[in-house]
Design an enzyme around this catalytic site. Structure first.
Site, PDB file in Angstrom:
ATOM      1  N   GLU A  58     -44.661  32.159 -43.649  1.00 22.63           N
ATOM      2  CA  GLU A  58     -44.213  33.557 -43.832  1.00 22.63           C
ATOM      3  C   GLU A  58     -43.220  33.667 -44.993  1.00 22.63           C
ATOM      4  O   GLU A  58     -42.212  34.364 -44.901  1.00 22.63           O
ATOM      5  CB  GLU A  58     -43.674  34.128 -42.523  1.00 22.63           C
ATOM      6  CG  GLU A  58     -44.785  34.127 -41.475  1.00 22.63           C
ATOM      7  CD  GLU A  58     -44.728  35.216 -40.443  1.00 22.63           C
ATOM      8  OE1 GLU A  58     -43.953  36.158 -40.610  1.00 22.63           O
ATOM      9  OE2 GLU A  58     -45.488  35.110 -39.468  1.00 22.63           O
TER      10      GLU A  58
HETATM   11  C1  LIG Z   1     -48.700  25.722 -39.714  1.00 17.87           C
HETATM   12  C2  LIG Z   1     -48.917  26.839 -40.708  1.00 17.87           C
HETATM   13  C3  LIG Z   1     -49.246  28.103 -40.251  1.00 17.87           C
HETATM   14  C4  LIG Z   1     -49.491  29.143 -41.142  1.00 17.87           C
HETATM   15  N1  LIG Z   1     -49.890  30.356 -40.670  1.00 17.87           N
HETATM   16  C5  LIG Z   1     -50.279  31.323 -41.539  1.00 17.87           C
HETATM   17  C6  LIG Z   1     -50.892  32.529 -41.079  1.00 17.87           C
HETATM   18  O1  LIG Z   1     -51.032  32.758 -39.858  1.00 17.87           O
HETATM   19  N2  LIG Z   1     -51.342  33.419 -41.997  1.00 17.87           N
HETATM   20  C7  LIG Z   1     -51.215  33.215 -43.335  1.00 17.87           C
HETATM   21  O2  LIG Z   1     -51.634  34.075 -44.119  1.00 17.87           O
HETATM   22  N3  LIG Z   1     -50.629  32.074 -43.820  1.00 17.87           N
HETATM   23  C8  LIG Z   1     -50.171  31.139 -42.955  1.00 17.87           C
HETATM   24  N4  LIG Z   1     -49.617  29.957 -43.425  1.00 17.87           N
HETATM   25  C9  LIG Z   1     -49.495  29.754 -44.862  1.00 17.87           C
HETATM   26  C10 LIG Z   1     -48.042  29.755 -45.335  1.00 17.87           C
HETATM   27  O3  LIG Z   1     -47.532  31.048 -45.292  1.00 17.87           O
HETATM   28  C11 LIG Z   1     -48.016  29.124 -46.740  1.00 17.87           C
HETATM   29  O4  LIG Z   1     -48.256  27.747 -46.571  1.00 17.87           O
HETATM   30  C12 LIG Z   1     -46.701  29.355 -47.431  1.00 17.87           C
HETATM   31  O5  LIG Z   1     -46.565  30.709 -47.784  1.00 17.87           O
HETATM   32  C13 LIG Z   1     -46.555  28.500 -48.704  1.00 17.87           C
HETATM   33  O6  LIG Z   1     -47.690  28.585 -49.505  1.00 17.87           O
HETATM   34  P1  LIG Z   1     -48.373  27.229 -50.053  1.00 17.87           P
HETATM   35  O7  LIG Z   1     -48.577  26.334 -48.901  1.00 17.87           O
HETATM   36  O8  LIG Z   1     -49.556  27.636 -50.850  1.00 17.87           O
HETATM   37  O9  LIG Z   1     -47.277  26.580 -50.984  1.00 17.87           O
HETATM   38  P2  LIG Z   1     -47.037  26.930 -52.549  1.00 17.87           P
HETATM   39  O10 LIG Z   1     -47.012  28.407 -52.726  1.00 17.87           O
HETATM   40  O11 LIG Z   1     -47.993  26.140 -53.364  1.00 17.87           O
HETATM   41  O12 LIG Z   1     -45.568  26.362 -52.747  1.00 17.87           O
HETATM   42  C14 LIG Z   1     -45.310  24.970 -52.920  1.00 17.87           C
HETATM   43  C15 LIG Z   1     -43.818  24.808 -53.177  1.00 17.87           C
HETATM   44  O13 LIG Z   1     -43.458  25.513 -54.375  1.00 17.87           O
HETATM   45  C16 LIG Z   1     -42.403  26.432 -54.097  1.00 17.87           C
HETATM   46  N5  LIG Z   1     -42.574  27.632 -54.907  1.00 17.87           N
HETATM   47  C17 LIG Z   1     -43.716  28.354 -55.098  1.00 17.87           C
HETATM   48  N6  LIG Z   1     -43.469  29.417 -55.887  1.00 17.87           N
HETATM   49  C18 LIG Z   1     -42.153  29.367 -56.193  1.00 17.87           C
HETATM   50  C19 LIG Z   1     -41.277  30.184 -56.975  1.00 17.87           C
HETATM   51  N7  LIG Z   1     -41.709  31.296 -57.576  1.00 17.87           N
HETATM   52  N8  LIG Z   1     -39.972  29.817 -57.076  1.00 17.87           N
HETATM   53  C20 LIG Z   1     -39.514  28.701 -56.453  1.00 17.87           C
HETATM   54  N9  LIG Z   1     -40.290  27.899 -55.703  1.00 17.87           N
HETATM   55  C21 LIG Z   1     -41.578  28.233 -55.565  1.00 17.87           C
HETATM   56  C22 LIG Z   1     -42.539  26.745 -52.609  1.00 17.87           C
HETATM   57  O14 LIG Z   1     -41.318  27.195 -52.070  1.00 17.87           O
HETATM   58  C23 LIG Z   1     -42.963  25.386 -52.055  1.00 17.87           C
HETATM   59  O15 LIG Z   1     -41.835  24.596 -51.853  1.00 17.87           O
HETATM   60  C24 LIG Z   1     -49.343  28.920 -42.525  1.00 17.87           C
HETATM   61  C25 LIG Z   1     -48.996  27.641 -42.996  1.00 17.87           C
HETATM   62  C26 LIG Z   1     -48.798  26.614 -42.111  1.00 17.87           C
HETATM   63  C27 LIG Z   1     -48.467  25.231 -42.637  1.00 17.87           C
END
Ligand SMILES: Cc1cc2nc3c(=O)[nH]c(=O)nc-3n(C[C@H](O)[C@H](O)[C@H](O)COP(=O)(O)OP(=O)(O)OC[C@H]3O[C@@H](n4cnc5c(N)ncnc54)[C@H](O)[C@@H]3O)c2cc1C
Length: 379
Positions: free
Chosen positions: A363
């Site tokens: 989230e």
């Molecule tokens: C167990 C679990 C349940 C989930 N449930 C849901 C759900 O029900 N529905 C749904 O839609 N999603 C869900 N998610 C997805 C979750 O919201 C995303 O994993 C999360 O938003 C991060 O996206 P990403 O994994 O693509 O990481 P990325 O966006 O690739 O980020 C990787 C790293 O880079 C950092 N980063 C990225 N952009 C920036 C920036 N502009 N400035 C600084 N740092 C940055 C992030 O903070 C992170 O540390 C779930 C994820 C998990 C693991």
């Protein structure tokens, strides 16, 4: 000892009591085993639904519990103190109802909300994709206008309750750019919709997180929620509320880790004294307690603003950041208080620590929360 809560009404006090009773009976005894076996808590959701705990922040006219956010979040906190995975799923279920409740037409609301809030159904929220998490505007799943509705093609990722939910609040692309995303309400049985196998996660293993594949799935036009192109603002508006849910879950988890650590520190002896009586350890516990109280105070502040109809987006991000960082620190310190035993599965604190980690990620990661706060400061 139960948290001594400041609650606005007698009804809210009764609700917290009811939640504790149910959670002690249907969550607490099963959490450890179900998490280990990755067994879905079907019975738990049924019991929470029957008690009206799956619809608390929505109005009575749609079958909701008409509770202020301030109260709903404290219920979530109590659930999380017994079983974080279930509390997360309850929070996501609430999140999945938000777009229809806020942006749906009166006709759509009348048709679908009562059933979604009946306690018999569970909803999921499907925004993320494999390459589009923090950068949600990069999503690619496509909704092509066809006669009578939309054809959905593409894949989604990270769906809490994927394959188990009864409906999915889906965000898909109807055009280009950030104004080219739309929101849809997708029934689980839709032809052309399939789910991947559950991700093998560090924690919250009893509730599946899966991918979804849409292969020419047809949705009637009436399944569009809000206007075409309004999807991202709907998604973010829902997430402001959802983040408060995650803050409350994190606080419950931290509170539980603190309670377990205090109980252990009163029993365990070293150097001829209870370890809690060694000032070095007493101060660790004091810092844990301060972190838990601060977490609760920040989410309650945001919730009270929401209940009063004031803007609360920045406060929701502060709450998510403070509470989930607190949960990570407090659960890690709880393992420390247990010493070597904390590192084993003989005690649940190692599980709390694994569960806390995800609250800093989903989230909106805590980096993204800082971005929201910084942007608000820069306005
Ligand atoms: C167990 C679990 C349940 C989930 N449930 C849901 C759900 O029900 N529905 C749904 O839609 N999603 C869900 N998610 C997805 C979750 O919201 C995303 O994993 C999360 O938003 C991060 O996206 P990403 O994994 O693509 O990481 P990325 O966006 O690739 O980020 C990787 C790293 O880079 C950092 N980063 C990225 N952009 C920036 C920036 N502009 N400035 C600084 N740092 C940055 C992030 O903070 C992170 O540390 C779930 C994820 C998990 C693991």
């Amino acid at each position: 000892m139960p948290v001594d809560r400041l609650l606005p009404t007698e009804e809210a006090r009764d609700l917290i009591e009811l939640t504790r009773e149910i959670a002690d009976k249907v969550l607490e005894p099963h959490a450890a085993e179900f998490e280990k076996r990755e067994q879905y808590p079907e019975e738990a959701f049924r019991a929470l639904g029957a008690a009206g705990l799956l619809s608390l922040p929505y109005p009575e006219e749609f079958g909701g519990g008409a509770q202020p956010y301030e109260v709903y979040l404290q219920v979530l906190e109590e659930l999380a103190a017994r079983w974080a995975a279930v509390a997360v799923a309850v929070s996501v279920h609430s999140l999945s109802c938000h777009p229809l409740f806020v942006f749906g037409t009166p006709e759509q609301q009348r048709r679908w909300l009562p059933e979604m809030l009946s306690g018999n159904l569970i909803g999921a929220y499907s925004l993320s994709e494999a390459h589009a998490g923090s950068d949600a505007a990069a999503l690619r799943c496509k909704a092509t206008a066809v006669e009578g509705g939309y054809r959905i093609d593409g894949s989604k990722s990270w769906i809490t309750n994927g394959g188990r939910a009864d409906y999915y609040t889906l965000f898909a692309r109807t055009g280009d750019g950030s104004r080219g995303v739309s929101c849809f309400l997708v029934p689980a049985g839709t032809e052309g919709l399939g789910f991947g196998k559950p991700e093998e996660k560090m924690g919250l293993r009893a509730v599946p997180t899966t991918t979804a594949a849409y292969d020419g799935a047809f949705l009637p036009a009436e399944r569009l929620i809000g206007a075409e192109g309004q999807g991202l603002s709907i998604a973010f508006s829902a997430l402001d509320s959802g983040r408060l849910g995650i803050a409350a879950v994190a606080t419950g988890l931290a509170q539980r880790a603190l309670d377990d650590a205090v109980a252990y520190a009163k029993e365990r002896e070293a150097f001829g004294r209870r370890i809690i009586d060694h000032q070095g350890l007493g101060f660790v516990l004091a810092d844990m307690a301060a972190a838990v109280d601060s977490a609760r105070a920040t989410y309650l502040d945001a919730a009270r603003r929401r209940d009063a109809g004031l803007p609360y987006s920045r406060q929701a991000s502060v709450a998510k950041l403070v509470a989930t960082d607190a949960a990570m620190k407090v659960t890690t310190d709880a393992v420390q208080v247990f010493g070597g035993y904390g590192y084993t599965q003989d005690f649940p604190v190692e599980r709390y620590m694994r569960e806390a980690k995800i609250t800093q990620i989903f989230e909106g990661t805590n980096q993204i929360q800082r971005l929201v706060i910084a942007r608000d400061l820069a306005r």
